[in-house]
Scaffold this motif. Structure first.
Motif, short mmCIF file in Angstrom:
data_model
loop_
_atom_site.label_atom_id
_atom_site.label_comp_id
_atom_site.label_asym_id
_atom_site.label_seq_id
_atom_site.Cartn_x
_atom_site.Cartn_y
_atom_site.Cartn_z
N ASP A 111 -7.78 -10.81 3.27
CA ASP A 111 -8.52 -10.33 4.44
C ASP A 111 -8.68 -8.81 4.39
O ASP A 111 -9.76 -8.27 4.65
N LEU A 112 -7.59 -8.12 4.06
CA LEU A 112 -7.63 -6.66 4.02
C LEU A 112 -8.50 -6.14 2.87
O LEU A 112 -9.14 -5.10 3.00
N ALA A 113 -8.52 -6.87 1.76
CA ALA A 113 -9.34 -6.45 0.62
C ALA A 113 -10.83 -6.46 0.97
O ALA A 113 -11.62 -5.73 0.37
N ALA A 114 -11.21 -7.25 1.96
CA ALA A 114 -12.62 -7.32 2.38
C ALA A 114 -13.04 -6.10 3.20
O ALA A 114 -14.23 -5.84 3.36
N VAL A 115 -12.08 -5.32 3.70
CA VAL A 115 -12.40 -4.19 4.58
C VAL A 115 -13.16 -3.09 3.85
O VAL A 115 -14.17 -2.59 4.35
N SER A 116 -12.70 -2.71 2.67
CA SER A 116 -13.28 -1.56 1.98
C SER A 116 -14.77 -1.70 1.71
O SER A 116 -15.54 -0.78 2.02
N PRO A 117 -15.22 -2.84 1.17
CA PRO A 117 -16.67 -2.97 0.98
C PRO A 117 -17.44 -2.96 2.31
O PRO A 117 -18.54 -2.40 2.39
#
Length: 161
Positions: A112-118
Motif C-alpha cells: 500500500d505504501l509503495a503505491a504512494v510515491s507514484p
C-alpha cells in the motif's frame, strides 16, 4: 497563468503552516527535541509502528485538507484536477495501509505504501510539464510525504516475515 500558480501556492502555504504546530507537538510526544524542525515533517527517521501509524493518520488529515483547499479555491490552474486526483489516491493508499497495519498484515502495508510515491509524483509532474518547475511548498509537501512513506516502509519491513 502565473496568478493561478500563485493562488495554489498560497493555499498550500496556509495548509502547511496550519498543520506545522500539530506536527511539532506530535514529534515532541515521540522524541524530546530541543528545537522544532523547520519542516512540517519529522527530521529524523520514524522508528516504531506507533510513529508510523500516527504519521500516516497525520498525512491523511493533511492531504484531505489540501484536497479541500483545491475544492475551495477559485483557481483555474491546469494542474488543479491532476493534483486533486493525485492527493485523493494518496489518501486511499494511506487508508489501505492503516487498515492493513491494524490487522498486522505488514506485507500488504508495504505494498500500500509503495503505491504512494507514484501517486504523489503526478501533481509535481504536472507543474514541471506546464510551468517548468513545481512550487517550492508543493515540493516540500510531496518530499515530506515521500520521506514519511519511505521511513514507514523501512519500519514495517522489520515486521515482514
Amino acid at each position: 497563468m502565473a496568478l493561478n500558480n500563485q493562488a495554489l501556492v498560497v493555499v498550500l502555504i496556509v495548509i502547511s503552516v496550519s498543520s506545522l504546530q500539530e506536527v511539532i507537538e506530535a514529534r515532541a510526544s515521540f522524541k524530546e527535541a530541543p528545537s522544532p524542525s523547520p519542516s512540517p515533517f519529522p527530521s529524523e527517521s520514524l522508528s516504531t509502528l506507533e510513529e508510523v501509524e500516527y504519521f500516516i493518520k497525520f498525512i491523511i488529515k493533511g492531504t484531505e485538507d489540501i484536497i479541500d483547499g483545491f475544492e475551495d479555491s477559485d483557481d483555474k490552474n491546469e494542474c488543479r484536477n491532476e493534483c486533486k486526483e493525485s492527493y485523493a489516491s494518496v489518501v486511499d493508499d494511506f487508508k489501505k495501509a492503516l487498515d492493513d497495519l491494524s490487522e498486522k498484515l505488514f506485507h500488504n502495508v508495504n505494498i500500500d505504501l509503495a503505491a504512494v510515491s507514484p501517486d504523489i509524483s503526478k501533481c509535481g509532474l504536472c507543474f514541471r510539464d506546464i510551468y517548468g518547475d513545481e512550487p517550492p511548498n508543493l515540493k516540500l509537501i510531496n518530499d515530506g510525504i515521500k520521506k514519511i512513506t519511505a521511513d514507514s516502509i523501512a519500519v514495517v519491513e522489520n515486521y515482514v516475515s
